[in-house]
Scaffold this motif. Structure first.
Motif, PDB file in Angstrom:
ATOM      1  N   ARG A 339       0.845  -1.193   0.000  1.00 36.14           N
ATOM      2  CA  ARG A 339       0.000   0.000   0.000  1.00 36.14           C
ATOM      3  C   ARG A 339       0.883   1.247   0.000  1.00 36.14           C
ATOM      4  O   ARG A 339       1.994   1.241   0.509  1.00 36.14           O
ATOM      5  CB  ARG A 339      -0.903   0.024   1.238  1.00 36.14           C
ATOM      6  CG  ARG A 339      -1.895  -1.125   1.327  1.00 36.14           C
ATOM      7  CD  ARG A 339      -2.883  -1.084   0.186  1.00 36.14           C
ATOM      8  NE  ARG A 339      -3.910  -2.107   0.313  1.00 36.14           N
ATOM      9  CZ  ARG A 339      -4.737  -2.466  -0.667  1.00 36.14           C
ATOM     10  NH1 ARG A 339      -4.611  -1.895  -1.865  1.00 36.14           N
ATOM     11  NH2 ARG A 339      -5.639  -3.392  -0.465  1.00 36.14           N
ATOM     12  N   TYR A 340       0.347   2.324  -0.563  1.00 38.99           N
ATOM     13  CA  TYR A 340       1.055   3.594  -0.636  1.00 38.99           C
ATOM     14  C   TYR A 340       0.286   4.645   0.155  1.00 38.99           C
ATOM     15  O   TYR A 340      -0.944   4.737   0.054  1.00 38.99           O
ATOM     16  CB  TYR A 340       1.209   4.047  -2.089  1.00 38.99           C
ATOM     17  CG  TYR A 340       1.948   3.053  -2.956  1.00 38.99           C
ATOM     18  CD1 TYR A 340       3.337   3.063  -3.024  1.00 38.99           C
ATOM     19  CD2 TYR A 340       1.257   2.094  -3.695  1.00 38.99           C
ATOM     20  CE1 TYR A 340       4.023   2.150  -3.807  1.00 38.99           C
ATOM     21  CE2 TYR A 340       1.924   1.178  -4.487  1.00 38.99           C
ATOM     22  CZ  TYR A 340       3.313   1.207  -4.540  1.00 38.99           C
ATOM     23  OH  TYR A 340       3.986   0.291  -5.316  1.00 38.99           O
ATOM     24  N   TYR A 341       1.015   5.450   0.913  1.00 40.88           N
ATOM     25  CA  TYR A 341       0.402   6.459   1.757  1.00 40.88           C
ATOM     26  C   TYR A 341       1.097   7.805   1.541  1.00 40.88           C
ATOM     27  O   TYR A 341       2.314   7.866   1.332  1.00 40.88           O
ATOM     28  CB  TYR A 341       0.516   6.077   3.240  1.00 40.88           C
ATOM     29  CG  TYR A 341      -0.141   4.765   3.592  1.00 40.88           C
ATOM     30  CD1 TYR A 341      -1.457   4.712   4.021  1.00 40.88           C
ATOM     31  CD2 TYR A 341       0.573   3.566   3.488  1.00 40.88           C
ATOM     32  CE1 TYR A 341      -2.057   3.505   4.347  1.00 40.88           C
ATOM     33  CE2 TYR A 341      -0.018   2.351   3.807  1.00 40.88           C
ATOM     34  CZ  TYR A 341      -1.333   2.327   4.230  1.00 40.88           C
ATOM     35  OH  TYR A 341      -1.928   1.139   4.543  1.00 40.88           O
ATOM     36  N   ASN A 342       0.317   8.856   1.620  1.00 39.57           N
ATOM     37  CA  ASN A 342       0.864  10.215   1.635  1.00 39.57           C
ATOM     38  C   ASN A 342       1.020  10.579   3.104  1.00 39.57           C
ATOM     39  O   ASN A 342       0.024  10.801   3.805  1.00 39.57           O
ATOM     40  CB  ASN A 342      -0.089  11.175   0.916  1.00 39.57           C
ATOM     41  CG  ASN A 342       0.494  12.562   0.739  1.00 39.57           C
ATOM     42  OD1 ASN A 342       1.546  12.888   1.278  1.00 39.57           O
ATOM     43  ND2 ASN A 342      -0.195  13.393  -0.025  1.00 39.57           N
ATOM     44  N   SER A 343       2.245  10.667   3.576  1.00 37.93           N
ATOM     45  CA  SER A 343       2.482  10.660   5.016  1.00 37.93           C
ATOM     46  C   SER A 343       3.303  11.852   5.506  1.00 37.93           C
ATOM     47  O   SER A 343       3.916  12.587   4.732  1.00 37.93           O
ATOM     48  CB  SER A 343       3.200   9.367   5.417  1.00 37.93           C
ATOM     49  OG  SER A 343       2.453   8.236   5.052  1.00 37.93           O
ATOM     50  N   LEU A 344       3.273  11.994   6.822  1.00 33.63           N
ATOM     51  CA  LEU A 344       4.135  12.905   7.571  1.00 33.63           C
ATOM     52  C   LEU A 344       4.973  12.049   8.510  1.00 33.63           C
ATOM     53  O   LEU A 344       4.455  11.116   9.116  1.00 33.63           O
ATOM     54  CB  LEU A 344       3.294  13.912   8.350  1.00 33.63           C
ATOM     55  CG  LEU A 344       3.949  14.824   9.380  1.00 33.63           C
ATOM     56  CD1 LEU A 344       3.142  16.111   9.500  1.00 33.63           C
ATOM     57  CD2 LEU A 344       4.032  14.164  10.767  1.00 33.63           C
ATOM     58  N   MET A 345       6.251  12.380   8.629  1.00 31.35           N
ATOM     59  CA  MET A 345       7.124  11.678   9.566  1.00 31.35           C
ATOM     60  C   MET A 345       7.929  12.686  10.371  1.00 31.35           C
ATOM     61  O   MET A 345       8.315  13.740   9.854  1.00 31.35           O
ATOM     62  CB  MET A 345       8.077  10.726   8.846  1.00 31.35           C
ATOM     63  CG  MET A 345       7.419   9.537   8.184  1.00 31.35           C
ATOM     64  SD  MET A 345       8.652   8.427   7.451  1.00 31.35           S
ATOM     65  CE  MET A 345       7.568   7.222   6.653  1.00 31.35           C
ATOM     66  N   ALA A 346       8.179  12.355  11.618  1.00 31.84           N
ATOM     67  CA  ALA A 346       9.074  13.134  12.481  1.00 31.84           C
ATOM     68  C   ALA A 346      10.350  12.318  12.671  1.00 31.84           C
ATOM     69  O   ALA A 346      10.305  11.167  13.112  1.00 31.84           O
ATOM     70  CB  ALA A 346       8.417  13.420  13.817  1.00 31.84           C
ATOM     71  N   ILE A 347      11.494  12.928  12.321  1.00 33.17           N
ATOM     72  CA  ILE A 347      12.771  12.226  12.334  1.00 33.17           C
ATOM     73  C   ILE A 347      13.751  12.989  13.220  1.00 33.17           C
ATOM     74  O   ILE A 347      13.951  14.193  13.041  1.00 33.17           O
ATOM     75  CB  ILE A 347      13.346  12.105  10.905  1.00 33.17           C
ATOM     76  CG1 ILE A 347      12.315  11.447   9.977  1.00 33.17           C
ATOM     77  CG2 ILE A 347      14.646  11.317  10.897  1.00 33.17           C
ATOM     78  CD1 ILE A 347      12.717  11.456   8.513  1.00 33.17           C
ATOM     79  N   THR A 348      14.348  12.306  14.157  1.00 33.67           N
ATOM     80  CA  THR A 348      15.300  12.949  15.064  1.00 33.67           C
ATOM     81  C   THR A 348      16.711  12.924  14.466  1.00 33.67           C
ATOM     82  O   THR A 348      16.949  12.319  13.423  1.00 33.67           O
ATOM     83  CB  THR A 348      15.295  12.258  16.430  1.00 33.67           C
ATOM     84  OG1 THR A 348      15.573  10.861  16.248  1.00 33.67           O
ATOM     85  CG2 THR A 348      13.941  12.415  17.107  1.00 33.67           C
ATOM     86  N   ALA A 349      17.639  13.579  15.163  1.00 28.98           N
ATOM     87  CA  ALA A 349      18.993  13.746  14.635  1.00 28.98           C
ATOM     88  C   ALA A 349      19.730  12.423  14.421  1.00 28.98           C
ATOM     89  O   ALA A 349      20.641  12.343  13.593  1.00 28.98           O
ATOM     90  CB  ALA A 349      19.799  14.636  15.575  1.00 28.98           C
ATOM     91  N   ASP A 350      19.353  11.378  15.145  1.00 33.58           N
ATOM     92  CA  ASP A 350      20.010  10.086  14.963  1.00 33.58           C
ATOM     93  C   ASP A 350      19.325   9.217  13.914  1.00 33.58           C
ATOM     94  O   ASP A 350      19.674   8.044  13.749  1.00 33.58           O
ATOM     95  CB  ASP A 350      20.087   9.339  16.299  1.00 33.58           C
ATOM     96  CG  ASP A 350      18.707   9.022  16.871  1.00 33.58           C
ATOM     97  OD1 ASP A 350      17.687   9.410  16.244  1.00 33.58           O
ATOM     98  OD2 ASP A 350      18.642   8.407  17.954  1.00 33.58           O
TER      99      ASP A 350
END
Length: 540
Positions: A339-350
């Motif tokens: 499946r494909y999603y239009n998403s938001l992600m939060a990514i930290t410095a590591d």
């Protein structure tokens, strides 16, 4: 103009409009609808509504049969939506070789379908006016009820399309705009249409000018009262900001024709990273990128390429903060299908993905094809590949280190009143909204300006600020009262660093009760219709 001329001009003008027949009648309705479009963003020529809606009502007064009123209303709305929504067709020119056949439906087909709602509203108005023998004052108020009822239905039927609601004309008039906190955009539409329709009484030749102008002046008085209350509300706000939060909104301004080009994707990503790392980065707590700013499919918790990519872009995340970005996500359903999603992600410095959100209100024909199984092979949604995007579960709050809880919204999701905040999930009220979008599809048309205005309206309705990161613009921060505290214009490459405004101490009435507030206002206007008819005020 002499007093006699002023008294006779209105009835003469109304009479001539009422006597129009055939194509002239419908052409006049289309022209009036097109004129009404100029009251909306980005033009905001609001007084034109005081001409357009009376003209529509005068044309309808000359209709002898219900179907004539239907077509008058349809023509008005068609003339209104074609210039109001022309920008949708701009997206097709990104790959016109593939989507040329969708140009006529986009330019004319969608306005024709949306105009059916206004046509039905005018049909119902015609039937009720004739059935209860309503005079011009009651008719004008009833028309406002019918118009807004159809606006509401248009905003909900078949997934809904509540774009360019009449209430949005007030976006630059902050005191009046505060009414959104009470009755929402539909409610402000009702007040606006009712007040703008009242000059129709000036076409009444049976009564002196003094009698017919009073309701119009009373309508303006209502707006003055709303503006006075809104001014008081604005003055009472302390305009505080959340301590310890500094957001960097990045606007890479990447043309849509290059965004997914195989030879340009890596350069686009490097450009976005470089803008994020510009001077002042050390003072920033969180970096925010637009919708699909990462032009590669990623997986939450995935290894391999997804992990390497997360670690690469995560380096731009401030210490103790995060990079919040739009990204297409690859996942699987319960049966193991891709499946494909239009998403938001939060990514930290590591490189750790600490939170994600999937867009839940997808764009029909843009991100998925309705009734795909019934369509020929090879026809795809404009912004999707051979497979449609899959919707997420719905609105929900996200909690990230260093930030108050927020409600994420991707692109189109922000246009739906009363559907942008999660329900009671036990985590408390989100203190802000975040809208990631890619309006590059629409170039330098009116679409991005309209989208930004609609976004700002949600902030006033919900009583929380909204932060918007757009690929080509317009990016910015809008506080809980509709004031733009930071802005990066359309077609500008760069970034803005902005503090996060505080939410209102308590949710406003509309945030608590939603469209029940609209229903109460409609009941009040309906009561006035009955009252004026019963007491014979300005009746036939």
């Amino acid at each position: 103009m002499t007093t006699l001329d002023a008294q006779t001009f209105g009835p003469r003008f109304a009479g001539r409009l009422g006597m129009l027949t055939g194509w002239r009648r419908y052409a006049a309705a289309m022209l009036a609808g097109a004129v009404a479009t100029l009251a909306l963003p980005p033009f905001h020529l609001i007084p034109l509504l005081w001409l357009s809606f009376p003209v529509l009502l005068w044309l309808m007064a000359g209709a002898e049969k219900p179907k004539q009123s239907f077509w008058i209303g349809w023509c008005f709305a068609f003339g209104h939506h074609v210039p109001g929504l022309y920008w949708i067709s701009v997206a097709l020119f990104v790959d016109i070789g593939r989507f040329w056949f969708m140009l006529p439906p986009a330019v004319l087909g969608l306005p024709a379908v949306l105009a059916l709602f206004a046509g039905l509203g005018c049909l119902v108005h015609h039937l009720l006016v004739r059935r209860f023998d309503l005079g011009s004052l009651s008719s004008a108020l009833l028309f406002a009820l019918c118009w807004v009822a159809m606006e509401w239905i248009r905003g909900h039927a078949f997934t809904g399309f509540p774009w360019n609601l009449i209430g949005y004309v007030w976006m630059p008039v902050l005191p009046v705009l505060q009414s959104l906190s009470l009755v929402g955009t539909y409610g402000l539409s009702l007040v606006t249409v009712a007040v703008a329709a009242l000059p129709v009484l000036l076409g009444d030749a049976k009564r002196p000018l003094g009698h017919t102008i009073r309701p119009a002046l009373a309508g303006l008085g209502v707006l003055v009262l709303l503006a006075g209350w809104g001014g008081w509300r604005l003055a009472a706000d302390g305009q505080g900001t959340v301590p310890g939060v500094m957001l960097r909104l990045v606007q890479p301004n990447i043309d849509q024709s290059l965004k997914w080009a195989a030879g340009a994707k890596l350069a686009n990503l490097r450009k976005t990273i470089a803008l994020s790392a510009a001077e002042g980065w050390e003072n920033v707590t969180h970096v925010i990128w637009p919708e699909t700013a990462i032009p590669y499919f990623m997986q939450v918790g995935g290894a391999g390429e997804s992990q390497v990519l997360a670690q690469s872009v995560g380096r731009i995340a401030p210490p103790q903060g995060a990079l919040i970005t739009g990204v297409p996500r690859l996942g699987q359903d319960g049966e193991g299908r891709e499946r494909y999603y239009n998403s938001l992600m939060a990514i930290t410095a590591d490189g750790t993905i600490t939170a994600s959100f999937d867009k839940f209100h997808l764009v029909p024909f843009g991100e998925y094809l309705p009734l795909r199984d019934w369509l020929p092979d090879g026809i795809n949604a404009v912004a999707a590949s051979a497979a449609d995007f899959t919707p997420g579960p719905g609105p929900r709050g996200l909690h990230l280190a260093g930030l108050p809880a927020f409600s994420p919204l991707i692109c189109y999701e922000v246009i739906f009143p009363a559907a942008v905040m999660p329900g009671d999930d036990g985590m408390g009220r989100p203190r802000w909204m975040l809208n990631l979008t890619n309006d590059a599809w629409y170039g330098r048309s009116t679409g991005p300006y309209q989208h930004f205005a609609i976004t700002a309206a949600r902030a006033v309705e919900e009583g929380v600020p909204i932060v918007r990161a757009a690929n080509t613009g317009i990016s910015g921060v809008v506080d809980a009262y509709g004031r733009v505290t930071a802005r990066l214009g359309l077609g500008v490459e760069g970034h803005i660093d902005a503090a996060l405004p505080e939410a209102t101490a308590k949710p406003p009435l509309y945030a608590r009760f939603g469209d029940w507030m609209l229903l109460g206002l409609m009941a009040l206007v309906g009561g006035l219709v009955i009252l004026f008819r019963r007491h014979g005020y300005l009746q036939k």
